[in-house]
Design a protein around this motif. Structure first.
Motif, PDB file in Angstrom:
ATOM      1  N   LEU A   1       0.827  -1.203   0.000  1.00 51.75           N
ATOM      2  CA  LEU A   1       0.000   0.000   0.000  1.00 51.75           C
ATOM      3  C   LEU A   1       0.866   1.260   0.000  1.00 51.75           C
ATOM      4  N   HIS A   2       2.000   1.201   0.675  1.00 54.12           N
ATOM      5  CA  HIS A   2       2.922   2.346   0.672  1.00 54.12           C
ATOM      6  C   HIS A   2       3.462   2.600  -0.729  1.00 54.12           C
ATOM      7  N   LEU A   3       3.905   1.541  -1.407  1.00 53.30           N
ATOM      8  CA  LEU A   3       4.423   1.716  -2.760  1.00 53.30           C
ATOM      9  C   LEU A   3       3.335   2.159  -3.729  1.00 53.30           C
ATOM     10  N   ALA A   4       2.073   1.875  -3.393  1.00 55.47           N
ATOM     11  CA  ALA A   4       0.965   2.337  -4.233  1.00 55.47           C
ATOM     12  C   ALA A   4       0.688   3.821  -4.035  1.00 55.47           C
ATOM     13  N   GLY A   5       1.300   4.431  -3.000  1.00 53.95           N
ATOM     14  CA  GLY A   5       1.139   5.864  -2.781  1.00 53.95           C
ATOM     15  C   GLY A   5       0.302   6.243  -1.592  1.00 53.95           C
TER      16      GLY A   5
ATOM     17  N   TRP B   1      -0.484   7.054   4.678  1.00 52.36           N
ATOM     18  CA  TRP B   1      -0.504   6.706   6.093  1.00 52.36           C
ATOM     19  C   TRP B   1       0.110   5.347   6.400  1.00 52.36           C
ATOM     20  N   PHE B   2       0.576   4.617   5.388  1.00 54.61           N
ATOM     21  CA  PHE B   2       1.182   3.313   5.624  1.00 54.61           C
ATOM     22  C   PHE B   2       2.694   3.464   5.600  1.00 54.61           C
ATOM     23  N   GLY B   3       3.232   3.903   6.753  1.00 55.77           N
ATOM     24  CA  GLY B   3       4.645   4.231   6.834  1.00 55.77           C
ATOM     25  C   GLY B   3       5.522   3.140   7.392  1.00 55.77           C
TER      26      GLY B   3
ATOM     27  N   GLU C   1      -3.068  -6.833   5.335  1.00 59.17           N
ATOM     28  CA  GLU C   1      -2.780  -5.848   6.381  1.00 59.17           C
ATOM     29  C   GLU C   1      -3.771  -5.973   7.530  1.00 59.17           C
ATOM     30  N   ILE C   2      -5.028  -6.111   7.224  1.00 58.81           N
ATOM     31  CA  ILE C   2      -6.050  -6.227   8.264  1.00 58.81           C
ATOM     32  C   ILE C   2      -5.852  -7.499   9.077  1.00 58.81           C
ATOM     33  N   PHE C   3      -5.461  -8.588   8.401  1.00 57.30           N
ATOM     34  CA  PHE C   3      -5.186  -9.829   9.126  1.00 57.30           C
ATOM     35  C   PHE C   3      -4.045  -9.628  10.118  1.00 57.30           C
ATOM     36  N   GLN C   4      -3.038  -8.834   9.743  1.00 55.39           N
ATOM     37  CA  GLN C   4      -1.923  -8.565  10.639  1.00 55.39           C
ATOM     38  C   GLN C   4      -2.333  -7.683  11.817  1.00 55.39           C
ATOM     39  N   LEU C   5      -3.233  -6.732  11.580  1.00 53.47           N
ATOM     40  CA  LEU C   5      -3.623  -5.775  12.618  1.00 53.47           C
ATOM     41  C   LEU C   5      -4.467  -6.415  13.713  1.00 53.47           C
ATOM     42  N   ARG C   6      -5.427  -7.265  13.317  1.00 52.26           N
ATOM     43  CA  ARG C   6      -6.279  -8.007  14.269  1.00 52.26           C
ATOM     44  C   ARG C   6      -6.982  -7.085  15.268  1.00 52.26           C
ATOM     45  N   SER C   7      -7.385  -5.911  14.823  1.00 52.96           N
ATOM     46  CA  SER C   7      -8.086  -4.937  15.659  1.00 52.96           C
ATOM     47  C   SER C   7      -9.129  -4.256  14.801  1.00 52.96           C
ATOM     48  N   LEU C   8     -10.373  -4.181  15.289  1.00 45.22           N
ATOM     49  CA  LEU C   8     -11.428  -3.585  14.489  1.00 45.22           C
ATOM     50  C   LEU C   8     -11.160  -2.109  14.221  1.00 45.22           C
ATOM     51  N   THR C   9     -10.790  -1.352  15.242  1.00 39.67           N
ATOM     52  CA  THR C   9     -10.533   0.077  15.042  1.00 39.67           C
ATOM     53  C   THR C   9      -9.413   0.304  14.037  1.00 39.67           C
ATOM     54  N   ARG C  10      -8.328  -0.450  14.169  1.00 40.31           N
ATOM     55  CA  ARG C  10      -7.194  -0.284  13.254  1.00 40.31           C
ATOM     56  C   ARG C  10      -7.549  -0.793  11.856  1.00 40.31           C
ATOM     57  N   ALA C  11      -8.394  -1.813  11.776  1.00 42.90           N
ATOM     58  CA  ALA C  11      -8.822  -2.305  10.461  1.00 42.90           C
ATOM     59  C   ALA C  11      -9.672  -1.262   9.750  1.00 42.90           C
ATOM     60  N   VAL C  12     -10.586  -0.629  10.474  1.00 39.85           N
ATOM     61  CA  VAL C  12     -11.400   0.434   9.874  1.00 39.85           C
ATOM     62  C   VAL C  12     -10.503   1.584   9.423  1.00 39.85           C
ATOM     63  N   ALA C  13      -9.524   1.939  10.260  1.00 39.52           N
ATOM     64  CA  ALA C  13      -8.601   3.018   9.899  1.00 39.52           C
ATOM     65  C   ALA C  13      -7.821   2.668   8.633  1.00 39.52           C
ATOM     66  N   ALA C  14      -7.412   1.404   8.495  1.00 39.52           N
ATOM     67  CA  ALA C  14      -6.669   0.998   7.302  1.00 39.52           C
ATOM     68  C   ALA C  14      -7.520   1.175   6.053  1.00 39.52           C
TER      69      ALA C  14
END
Length: 360
Positions: free
Chosen positions: A91-95, A98-100, A157-170
């Motif tokens: 996602l970072h390489l796609a531009g 926020w994915f730093g 990415e969402i599978f790695q985060l395993r958090s609803l709030t962080r998944a929505v943010a992604a």
């Protein structure tokens, strides 16, 4: 999170385009070349002018790099014919701004690489590997590196985060970068068989919203809707007066309540920014709109934030004056996405990527 660009839009009927990362300065690792044309000769590779990135691959030691893009291409530049970089790194390489590649403590996250079942994981520090099955139709080329497309990378990415709030943010941040749209992502999810991370991604997509510009705005919006149980707000819409003059561009806004919500980070503590914020709040209240501001560090006290939001909602309903403000329309997200994708054919009907190599 209203900023200076919002002021520049005052009185202008326009749309604020997404912040996109510029093309990074990177050097794709190369193998030893006996002729010394596309890579170092064997003797030179052992000297100080070259740096080994992984077994058999090198970059010039004095090259200027942009991080984390260089870290990503070094981890994924030796993938060969199978798999690809995925998750935050794709996602970072796609531009996507926020994915730093750092965690909540500021530490580097590993570059996630999908190698597929039964394949050997390359030897590279700072990389993590998944053996989940990858289809060749999911692979695109970015800056010379095989990557998984936006939708698949977001699922990983969402599978790695395993958090609803962080998944929505992604999801919100991928929408903010205009890499896809909610309807397009929803259509893609209907084609995905039962797999890891899918239930969480579906749940997060139901809570995702257009117009969000930072993960902290996502967190505040979820407290607003899920805990304070207020009507779902619009995000970063432009409010104008009855004559079309610009009023403000609040982070969150409920037309039903006439309530605006703001998340103020540390930069709002400067005198100049605080003066700007107070003037904005005065304009909104003069036009019958109540404002509630949540500052950095306050979000951890969720109960206090909920109480403040509910109290502000009561004041808003009591003091609201209709007809003093309007919402300036903005383009449909699907129209924006289609317009941004016209420069190249899609790799397949449901892919979020063009599949072409981006310039370096």
């Amino acid at each position: 999170m209203e900023n200076v660009r919002a002021d520049l839009s005052a009185g202008q009927a326009g749309f604020m385009p997404a912040d996109r990362l510029p093309t990074p300065r990177i050097v794709v690792p190369t193998p030893v070349d006996p002729a010394g044309v596309i890579g170092p000769r064997a003797g030179a590779a052992r000297g100080g002018r070259w740096r080994r990135t992984s077994p058999g691959l090198y970059v010039p030691a004095d090259a200027e790099f942009d991080q984390p893009a260089q870290r990503i291409v070094e981890a994924g530049g030796h993938l060969g014919r199978y798999g690809g970089v995925t998750g935050w790194a794709s996602l970072h390489l796609a531009g996507a701004d926020w994915f730093g590649g750092t965690d909540q403590d500021g530490q580097d996250r590993p570059v996630l690489i999908a190698v597929g079942p039964g394949r050997q994981c390359p030897d590279h520090p700072g990389a993590a590997f998944t053996r989940h099955r990858t289809a060749e139709t999911e692979v695109v080329l970015r800056h010379g590196v095989r990557c998984l497309n936006v939708h698949r990378a977001l699922l990983d990415e969402i599978f790695q985060l395993r958090s609803l709030t962080r998944a929505v943010a992604a999801i919100d941040m991928v929408l903010h970068a205009e890499l896809t749209s909610r309807s397009r992502l929803r259509r893609w999810l209907r084609t995905v068989p039962r797999t890891y991370g899918l239930p969480l991604m579906r749940q997060a997509l139901r809570l995702a919203s257009d117009g969000v510009e930072s993960p902290r705005e996502t967190a505040l919006r979820l407290i607003w809707t899920l805990h304070a149980e207020l009507p779902p707000p619009l995000c970063n819409v432009e409010l104008v007066d009855a004559n079309g003059r610009f009023l403000a561009r609040p982070d969150l806004f409920s037309p039903e309540l006439g309530l605006a919500g703001e998340y103020d980070g540390a930069h709002h503590l400067t005198v100049e920014q605080r003066r700007h914020d107070l003037a904005r709040e005065d304009r909104l209240r003069d036009h019958g709109i109540e404002v509630v501001t949540v500052v950095a560090g306050e979000m951890s006290e969720r109960r206090d934030v909920v109480e403040r939001l509910r109290a502000a909602a009561v004041r808003a309903e009591r003091n609201q004056r209709r007809g003093l403000w309007q919402i300036r329309p903005r383009p449909d997200p699907d129209v924006i996405f289609r317009g941004a994708a016209l420069d190249a054919p899609l790799q397949c009907d449901l892919s979020a990527d063009s599949g072409r190599e981006q310039p370096r």
